[in-house]
Design a protein around this motif. Sequence first.
Motif, PDB file in Angstrom:
ATOM      1  N   ALA A 143       0.715  -1.202   0.245  1.00 33.43           N
ATOM      2  CA  ALA A 143      -0.193  -0.243  -0.131  1.00 33.43           C
ATOM      3  C   ALA A 143       1.366   1.506  -0.385  1.00 33.43           C
ATOM      4  CB  ALA A 143      -0.831  -0.668   1.071  1.00 33.43           C
ATOM      5  N   ILE A 144       2.453   1.571   0.937  1.00 29.82           N
ATOM      6  CA  ILE A 144       2.857   2.405   0.776  1.00 29.82           C
ATOM      7  C   ILE A 144       3.624   2.765  -1.024  1.00 29.82           C
ATOM      8  CG2 ILE A 144       4.603   3.021   1.476  1.00 29.82           C
ATOM      9  CD1 ILE A 144       4.753   1.176   4.025  1.00 29.82           C
ATOM     10  N   CYS A 145       3.750   1.382  -1.475  1.00 25.10           N
ATOM     11  CA  CYS A 145       4.277   1.543  -2.848  1.00 25.10           C
ATOM     12  C   CYS A 145       3.195   2.211  -3.418  1.00 25.10           C
ATOM     13  CB  CYS A 145       4.893   0.059  -3.437  1.00 25.10           C
ATOM     14  SG  CYS A 145       5.802  -0.656  -2.386  1.00 25.10           S
ATOM     15  N   TYR A 146       2.154   2.386  -3.307  1.00 23.86           N
ATOM     16  CA  TYR A 146       1.520   3.130  -4.618  1.00 23.86           C
ATOM     17  C   TYR A 146       1.428   4.377  -4.704  1.00 23.86           C
ATOM     18  CZ  TYR A 146      -1.129  -1.329  -5.313  1.00 23.86           C
ATOM     19  OH  TYR A 146      -1.616  -2.677  -5.742  1.00 23.86           O
ATOM     20  N   GLU A 147       1.185   4.355  -2.709  1.00 24.52           N
ATOM     21  CA  GLU A 147       1.536   5.706  -2.882  1.00 24.52           C
ATOM     22  C   GLU A 147       2.874   6.801  -3.093  1.00 24.52           C
ATOM     23  OE1 GLU A 147      -0.150   8.355  -2.216  1.00 24.52           O
ATOM     24  OE2 GLU A 147       1.079   9.562  -1.209  1.00 24.52           O
ATOM     25  N   GLY A 148       4.045   5.500  -2.790  1.00 23.09           N
ATOM     26  CA  GLY A 148       5.340   6.467  -3.507  1.00 23.09           C
ATOM     27  C   GLY A 148       5.580   6.238  -5.150  1.00 23.09           C
ATOM     28  N   ALA A 149       4.748   5.542  -5.614  1.00 23.85           N
ATOM     29  CA  ALA A 149       4.538   5.662  -7.235  1.00 23.85           C
ATOM     30  C   ALA A 149       4.242   6.603  -8.000  1.00 23.85           C
ATOM     31  CB  ALA A 149       4.124   4.088  -7.690  1.00 23.85           C
ATOM     32  N   LEU A 150       3.121   7.086  -6.855  1.00 24.76           N
ATOM     33  CA  LEU A 150       2.266   7.941  -7.836  1.00 24.76           C
ATOM     34  C   LEU A 150       3.110   9.542  -7.188  1.00 24.76           C
ATOM     35  CD1 LEU A 150      -0.868   9.417  -8.335  1.00 24.76           C
ATOM     36  CD2 LEU A 150      -1.130   8.816  -5.757  1.00 24.76           C
ATOM     37  N   LYS A 151       3.394   9.552  -5.801  1.00 23.92           N
ATOM     38  CA  LYS A 151       4.031  10.772  -5.901  1.00 23.92           C
ATOM     39  C   LYS A 151       5.120  11.119  -6.817  1.00 23.92           C
ATOM     40  CE  LYS A 151       2.656  12.100  -3.515  1.00 23.92           C
ATOM     41  NZ  LYS A 151       0.918  12.423  -2.341  1.00 23.92           N
ATOM     42  N   LEU A 152       5.907  10.345  -6.640  1.00 28.78           N
ATOM     43  CA  LEU A 152       7.093   9.458  -8.299  1.00 28.78           C
ATOM     44  C   LEU A 152       6.443  10.255  -9.371  1.00 28.78           C
ATOM     45  CD1 LEU A 152      10.402   9.896  -8.408  1.00 28.78           C
ATOM     46  CD2 LEU A 152       9.795   7.107  -9.374  1.00 28.78           C
ATOM     47  N   LYS A 153       5.417  10.146  -9.723  1.00 29.94           N
ATOM     48  CA  LYS A 153       5.249   9.894 -11.464  1.00 29.94           C
ATOM     49  C   LYS A 153       4.599  11.836 -11.371  1.00 29.94           C
ATOM     50  CE  LYS A 153       2.044   6.462 -11.132  1.00 29.94           C
ATOM     51  NZ  LYS A 153       0.967   4.844 -10.771  1.00 29.94           N
ATOM     52  N   GLU A 154       3.654  12.253  -9.971  1.00 32.52           N
ATOM     53  CA  GLU A 154       3.933  13.887  -9.681  1.00 32.52           C
ATOM     54  C   GLU A 154       4.435  14.493 -10.172  1.00 32.52           C
ATOM     55  OE1 GLU A 154      -0.225  14.569  -6.995  1.00 32.52           O
ATOM     56  OE2 GLU A 154       1.250  12.709  -5.924  1.00 32.52           O
ATOM     57  N   VAL A 155       5.300  14.829  -9.295  1.00 37.18           N
ATOM     58  CA  VAL A 155       6.578  15.781  -9.067  1.00 37.18           C
ATOM     59  C   VAL A 155       7.247  15.578 -10.333  1.00 37.18           C
ATOM     60  CG1 VAL A 155       5.504  16.273  -7.140  1.00 37.18           C
ATOM     61  CG2 VAL A 155       7.413  14.699  -7.205  1.00 37.18           C
TER      62      VAL A 155
END
Length: 365
Positions: free
Chosen positions: A234-246
């Motif tokens: 679950a943490i990975c989903y957030e980590g990947a989203l953050k990386l994509k976004e910024v």
Amino acid sequence: EKGGYPDFMLKEISEQPRVVRDTLVGRMRGGELDIDELGLSYEELDIIDRVYVIACGTSFHAGLIVKNMIEGWARIPCEVEAASEFRYRDPIITPSTLVVAVSQSGETADTLAAIRDARIRGAKVFGITNVIGSPVAREADGVIYTKANKEIAVASTKSFIGQVVSLTLLALMLGQVKGKLTCGQVRMLFHELGDTAEQIQWIMDTQGAAIREAALACKDAQSALFVGRGVGSAICYEGALKLKEVSYLHAEAYAAGEMKHGPIALIEPGFPVIAVTTRSPVYDKTVSNLKECEARGAEIIAVATEGDEEIRAIADHVIYIPRVRDCFSPITATVPLQLLAREVALLRDCNVDQPRNLAKSVTVE
Ligand code: F6R
């Protein structure tokens, strides 16, 4: 107004220890968990036999993290769904269903439409939001306010931490009302939850160099994979989203055990794999998945528990977080991933506060 920080994203990440403390303040009175805006009586909570957490984006990931706590502590099924999916299907809703809407802004169109629909179908609706008097707060039976204060960077960081802490309070409350957690257990878990404030601070104070080094390894990549198991995934989903976004670097999150069912085909020498390998009952399983990536030349960045030297044998870069109960590791392990996304973005000359194509509040569908 950046308070001496180079950007709002870093300022807001740095505020996270305070967000944990403020979200918890006044919640334990006379040894009892107290959520004064709960809006639902103990009797109403006691009949709840199913929980849906509905949200979008980062708020959806906060929901993913708390699913195991609700199921583990209250022993009732909990599903976490994107509001944009939930509202267009025919979910099983009865008067004993609790729908929890998580929304920083409290005005996301799909989330709002989903709770309106859920209410019509007879569900109890609970809101977790950062904005007092927002539509989600007004339309829910009860609410917990995250105490993140105004979030300016488009990519959500501190409100995510506030959401996970608030959802954890709700899970504790359900566990207590359902008689599955004793008052002593609730108190102990509550205090450990509060300890994450200092643990986040420790990461901020000590892991900067390791995070910058890991960011250099990602800078020129075409793509990155985030892998973990259990709450780690679950943490990975957030980590990947953050990386994509910024940083505009393509990133994907995968449950580590699923790697061999497809994504491992992507791995070639130098491919960044960011792994959440904190100490947990599935630690060895995750490490064995990582060995398969290492054998194919992946550049492995591990977020590991302080003191874990063993992981250095397979990881090229290690970022440490303090030892913490498994269920609370998302609160701490997300922080290095936020910082990593920011560092990669800066190395790629991106505007971390205002990524292209994104808006802070999504009030249209
Ligand atoms: C990600 C991000 C978005 C929001 C999403 C939901 O960093 O900011 O994914 O999380 O648009 O917004 P809220 O929580 O306001 O409903």
